[in-house]
Structures are given as structure tokens and as C-alpha cells.
Design a protein around this motif. Structure first.
Motif, PDB file in Angstrom:
ATOM      1  N   LEU A  31     -40.783 -12.004  -2.584  1.00 31.15           N
ATOM      2  CA  LEU A  31     -41.981 -12.269  -1.623  1.00 31.15           C
ATOM      3  C   LEU A  31     -43.057 -12.777  -2.489  1.00 31.15           C
ATOM      4  O   LEU A  31     -43.541 -13.968  -2.012  1.00 31.15           O
ATOM      5  N   ALA A  32     -43.364 -12.347  -3.702  1.00 29.97           N
ATOM      6  CA  ALA A  32     -44.602 -12.913  -4.368  1.00 29.97           C
ATOM      7  C   ALA A  32     -44.375 -14.145  -4.789  1.00 29.97           C
ATOM      8  O   ALA A  32     -45.053 -15.243  -4.845  1.00 29.97           O
ATOM      9  N   GLN A  33     -42.958 -14.693  -5.378  1.00 29.19           N
ATOM     10  CA  GLN A  33     -42.512 -15.954  -5.832  1.00 29.19           C
ATOM     11  C   GLN A  33     -42.787 -16.953  -4.625  1.00 29.19           C
ATOM     12  O   GLN A  33     -43.317 -17.858  -4.759  1.00 29.19           O
ATOM     13  N   LEU A  34     -42.153 -16.395  -3.357  1.00 30.44           N
ATOM     14  CA  LEU A  34     -42.147 -17.616  -2.405  1.00 30.44           C
ATOM     15  C   LEU A  34     -43.573 -17.762  -1.821  1.00 30.44           C
ATOM     16  O   LEU A  34     -43.867 -18.901  -1.380  1.00 30.44           O
ATOM     17  N   ARG A  35     -44.518 -16.637  -1.802  1.00 28.77           N
ATOM     18  CA  ARG A  35     -45.607 -16.971  -1.200  1.00 28.77           C
ATOM     19  C   ARG A  35     -46.377 -17.825  -2.255  1.00 28.77           C
ATOM     20  O   ARG A  35     -47.245 -18.610  -1.688  1.00 28.77           O
ATOM     21  N   THR A  36     -46.332 -17.681  -3.428  1.00 26.15           N
ATOM     22  CA  THR A  36     -46.827 -18.433  -4.639  1.00 26.15           C
ATOM     23  C   THR A  36     -46.676 -19.970  -4.463  1.00 26.15           C
ATOM     24  O   THR A  36     -47.381 -20.736  -4.369  1.00 26.15           O
ATOM     25  N   LEU A  37     -45.255 -20.267  -3.872  1.00 27.25           N
ATOM     26  CA  LEU A  37     -45.078 -21.620  -3.713  1.00 27.25           C
ATOM     27  C   LEU A  37     -45.409 -22.226  -2.381  1.00 27.25           C
ATOM     28  O   LEU A  37     -45.062 -23.005  -1.954  1.00 27.25           O
ATOM     29  N   GLY A  38     -45.976 -21.283  -1.398  1.00 27.48           N
ATOM     30  CA  GLY A  38     -46.440 -21.684  -0.295  1.00 27.48           C
ATOM     31  C   GLY A  38     -45.703 -21.600   1.145  1.00 27.48           C
ATOM     32  O   GLY A  38     -45.901 -22.038   2.125  1.00 27.48           O
ATOM     33  N   VAL A  39     -44.366 -20.888   0.678  1.00 29.32           N
ATOM     34  CA  VAL A  39     -43.145 -20.571   1.545  1.00 29.32           C
ATOM     35  C   VAL A  39     -43.755 -19.580   2.769  1.00 29.32           C
ATOM     36  O   VAL A  39     -44.482 -18.594   2.305  1.00 29.32           O
ATOM     37  N   ILE A  40     -43.798 -19.789   3.831  1.00 26.50           N
ATOM     38  CA  ILE A  40     -44.147 -18.768   5.010  1.00 26.50           C
ATOM     39  C   ILE A  40     -43.042 -18.238   5.741  1.00 26.50           C
ATOM     40  O   ILE A  40     -43.079 -17.209   6.429  1.00 26.50           O
ATOM     41  N   VAL A  55     -23.982 -17.432   1.256  1.00 24.78           N
ATOM     42  CA  VAL A  55     -24.940 -17.705   2.125  1.00 24.78           C
ATOM     43  C   VAL A  55     -24.794 -19.400   2.267  1.00 24.78           C
ATOM     44  O   VAL A  55     -24.404 -19.952   1.236  1.00 24.78           O
ATOM     45  N   GLU A  56     -24.585 -19.715   3.479  1.00 26.09           N
ATOM     46  CA  GLU A  56     -24.135 -21.227   3.691  1.00 26.09           C
ATOM     47  C   GLU A  56     -25.500 -22.101   3.557  1.00 26.09           C
ATOM     48  O   GLU A  56     -25.035 -23.130   2.872  1.00 26.09           O
ATOM     49  N   ASP A  57     -26.477 -21.696   4.331  1.00 22.07           N
ATOM     50  CA  ASP A  57     -27.671 -22.645   4.303  1.00 22.07           C
ATOM     51  C   ASP A  57     -28.859 -21.633   3.958  1.00 22.07           C
ATOM     52  O   ASP A  57     -28.965 -20.833   4.698  1.00 22.07           O
ATOM     53  N   ILE A  58     -29.892 -22.419   3.550  1.00 22.66           N
ATOM     54  CA  ILE A  58     -31.333 -21.669   3.353  1.00 22.66           C
ATOM     55  C   ILE A  58     -32.266 -22.723   3.933  1.00 22.66           C
ATOM     56  O   ILE A  58     -32.150 -23.902   3.331  1.00 22.66           O
ATOM     57  N   THR A  59     -33.032 -22.400   4.777  1.00 23.63           N
ATOM     58  CA  THR A  59     -34.047 -23.429   5.306  1.00 23.63           C
ATOM     59  C   THR A  59     -35.558 -22.729   5.149  1.00 23.63           C
ATOM     60  O   THR A  59     -35.681 -21.329   5.448  1.00 23.63           O
ATOM     61  N   LEU A  60     -36.426 -23.472   4.660  1.00 23.79           N
ATOM     62  CA  LEU A  60     -37.753 -22.742   4.327  1.00 23.79           C
ATOM     63  C   LEU A  60     -38.729 -23.731   5.208  1.00 23.79           C
ATOM     64  O   LEU A  60     -38.692 -24.766   5.699  1.00 23.79           O
TER      65      LEU A  60
END
Length: 128
Positions: A31-40, A55-60
Motif C-alpha cells: 500500500l505504501a509503495q503503490l501510493r508513493t508511485l501514485g497508484v489509486i 495472476v494473469e493480468d494486473i491493471t493499474l
């Protein structure tokens, strides 16, 4: 004589508790790392059958964010572990699949999961 059903249930409860602690720890770090990158928002599609899966696919969201390779792998591992925590063994036999959607603003995860199974109906009539 040992009651194997009680022992198995106890083992599964212990396993689930350990997985829950680990998933919470990893969730906080990601959570901390993704928020730092601006991912919502993160959406991860997973699929498993025949005793394996991934896991087949990840969408950000926003879509322009690129994850470092290591973080991408950790996110995939977390998505699988989280789905598995809710539906242990879903990758066995005909398997299961789903989508994990993580709202990083609210830190809320929705899990849309489906299990596959073979259904049979058999009738035999003799001497009618």
C-alpha cells in the motif's frame, strides 16, 4: 487414538491465521509503495486449475504508472495469496478464477471469485 478431523481442522485454522498475518503485513508494505508511485487502484485477474495457477493480468489506475519488476512480482504474489486466503484450494481440479480490485485510496479490496466444477446427473432404470 488421535481424532484426525480435529487435528486437520486445527492445522487449517493455524495455517489461515498465519496467512492472515502475512497478508496484512505485505498489504501494508505494498500500500505504501503503490501510493508513493501514485497508484489509486489495482485490478488483478487470477486463474487456477489442475493444481496450479497464477495472476494473469494486473491493471493499474492511473494507467500510465509503470511498476518496477520486483514490485510487480510482489503484487502478483499478494493478489494470489489474498484470493487463496478467501478460497483455499481453488486451484485444484477444475479450479477457479476471479478479479481482485484494490481501492488504494480507501484501502479496500473487493474479490469477485468463481469456482469451476463438473456437474453430472446420472440415471439408470432396469426392468421397468
Amino acid at each position: 487414538m488421535t481424532n484426525t478431523s480435529t487435528d486437520f481442522a486445527s492445522i487449517m485454522e493455524t495455517w489461515a491465521a498465519k496467512r492472515d498475518v502475512e497478508n496484512k503485513r505485505v498489504r501494508a508494505v505494498l500500500l505504501a509503495q503503490l501510493r508513493t508511485l501514485g497508484v489509486i487502484e489495482v485490478s488483478a485477474e487470477y486463474d487456477g486449475y489442475g493444481d496450479s495457477g497464477n495472476v494473469e493480468d494486473i491493471t493499474l489506475q492511473p494507467s500510465g504508472v509503470a511498476l518496477p519488476t520486483e514490485l510487480s512480482g510482489q503484487l502478483k504474489d499478494f493478489a494470489w495469496a489474498f484470493a487463496y486466503q478467501q478460497h483455499p484450494g481453488f486451484e485444484n481440479n477444475d479450479g477457479g478464477y476471479g478479479t481482485l480490485t484494490w481501492d488504494l485510496i480507501k484501502d479496500s479490496i473487493d474479490l469477485d471469485h468463481a469456482d469451476r466444477f463438473v456437474d453430472s446427473h446420472h440415471s439408470y432404470h432396469e426392468g421397468l
